[in-house]
Write a protein that holds these residues in place. Structure first.
Motif, short mmCIF file in Angstrom:
data_model
loop_
_atom_site.label_atom_id
_atom_site.label_comp_id
_atom_site.label_asym_id
_atom_site.label_seq_id
_atom_site.Cartn_x
_atom_site.Cartn_y
_atom_site.Cartn_z
N PHE A 212 -9.84 6.38 3.06
CA PHE A 212 -10.80 5.37 2.63
C PHE A 212 -10.28 4.55 1.46
O PHE A 212 -10.52 3.35 1.40
N THR A 213 -9.58 5.17 0.53
CA THR A 213 -9.20 4.45 -0.69
C THR A 213 -7.89 3.68 -0.57
O THR A 213 -7.68 2.71 -1.27
N ARG A 214 -7.00 4.12 0.34
CA ARG A 214 -5.67 3.49 0.39
C ARG A 214 -5.31 2.89 1.75
O ARG A 214 -4.44 2.03 1.82
N HIS A 215 -5.91 3.43 2.81
CA HIS A 215 -5.47 3.02 4.15
C HIS A 215 -6.61 2.45 4.99
O HIS A 215 -6.51 2.40 6.22
N ALA A 216 -7.66 2.03 4.33
CA ALA A 216 -8.87 1.65 5.07
C ALA A 216 -8.63 0.57 6.12
O ALA A 216 -9.29 0.54 7.15
N ASN A 217 -7.68 -0.31 5.85
CA ASN A 217 -7.47 -1.43 6.78
C ASN A 217 -6.30 -1.21 7.74
O ASN A 217 -5.98 -2.11 8.52
N LEU A 218 -5.72 -0.07 7.69
CA LEU A 218 -4.61 0.22 8.60
C LEU A 218 -5.17 0.41 10.01
O LEU A 218 -6.13 1.16 10.19
C1 LIG Z 1 -9.41 -3.77 3.04
O1 LIG Z 1 -9.70 -5.13 3.19
C2 LIG Z 1 -10.78 -5.57 2.37
C3 LIG Z 1 -11.10 -7.00 2.76
O2 LIG Z 1 -9.96 -7.78 2.80
C4 LIG Z 1 -10.41 -5.40 0.91
O3 LIG Z 1 -11.48 -5.79 0.10
C5 LIG Z 1 -10.09 -3.93 0.66
O4 LIG Z 1 -9.63 -3.78 -0.67
C6 LIG Z 1 -9.03 -3.43 1.62
N1 LIG Z 1 -8.93 -1.97 1.45
C7 LIG Z 1 -7.76 -1.34 1.31
C8 LIG Z 1 -7.84 0.13 1.11
O5 LIG Z 1 -6.69 -1.89 1.36
#
Ligand SMILES: *[C@@H]1O[C@H](CO)[C@@H](O)[C@H](O)[C@H]1NC(C)=O
Ligand SMILES: *[C@@H]1O[C@H](CO)[C@@H](O)[C@H](O)[C@H]1NC(C)=O
Length: 197
Positions: A86-92
């Motif tokens: 959740f904190t580091r890889h949420a967008n992977l």
């Molecule tokens: C995921 O993407 C969102 C929207 O761009 C951003 O706010 C968030 O910090 C990102 N999260 C991570 C863990 O990289």
């Protein structure tokens, strides 16, 4: 990676007639309106390893695994998660996660059995697994298993609690808040407790 680890945590089965959220009285978990005890019969489903996806989704559709869990008589799944997901890889994305680990065969299996998950982020895919379980009437206990996604647990893996290499209390609280927010409207997610075992 390919195995779904199913462990019977509690051997008591109960009826599915209770209202959510569950309540407690003294040491018991109860159904508030009737005061009846609710006994959790949970299967364990690991989703805290390096790829950060619930195990086995390269072998079977998520819906069919969820159905099978319910048919076996479980009323609950303990679904593990890693803080860093959740904190580091949420967008992977799932595809990139497996790709970066060189797990091409598994990625191909996911494309075959769960194509809808491949381009989701690992966090969205976690949620998709929860949703399939909920559809089958299975409650979910989200188990914050460790910080750094990997096999668990050793005494010296740095992945336990306070003082351990990977454990950062601030980051941990941030993750708990993220998980609470994501699942707050899903009453079938009945707890997230922390097990380092
Ligand atoms: C995921 O993407 C969102 C929207 O761009 C951003 O706010 C968030 O910090 C990102 N999260 C991570 C863990 O990289
Ligand atoms: C996933 O994304 C890739 C690259 O953008 C695309 O080629 C592929 O068709 C997508 N797969 C699915 C199942 O949506």
């Amino acid at each position: 990676m390919q195995r779904i680890l199913i462990a019977l945590l509690l051997l008591s089965f109960s009826t599915l007639c209770y209202s959510l959220p569950l309540s407690t009285t003294s040491r018991w978990i109860i159904d508030e309106p009737t005061g009846a005890r609710v006994k959790l019969a949970c299967a364990n489903w690991a989703a805290h390893l390096e790829p950060m996806l619930a195990e086995g989704l390269d072998k079977k559709p998520v819906g069919s695994i969820a159905r099978h869990v319910a048919q076996m008589g479980f009323n609950c799944v303990r679904l593990t998660w890693a803080t860093y997901m959740f904190t580091r890889h949420a967008n992977l994305t799932v595809a990139r996660s497996f790709g970066s680990l060189g797990l091409q065969d598994a990625a191909n299996g996911i494309a075959r059995y769960n194509p809808g998950l491949l381009n989701l982020s690992v966090v969205e895919a976690h949620r998709a697994v929860v949703e399939e379980l909920v559809k089958e009437g299975v409650m979910v206990i989200l188990d914050n298993h460790l910080s750094q996604p990997m096999w668990c647990c050793g005494d010296h893996d740095g992945n336990g609690f306070f003082g351990d290499m990977y454990f950062d209390p601030k980051e941990w609280l941030q993750a708990l808040a993220m998980v609470a927010k994501i699942y707050k409207d899903t009453p079938m997610v009945c707890s997230f407790f922390l097990i380092i075992s």
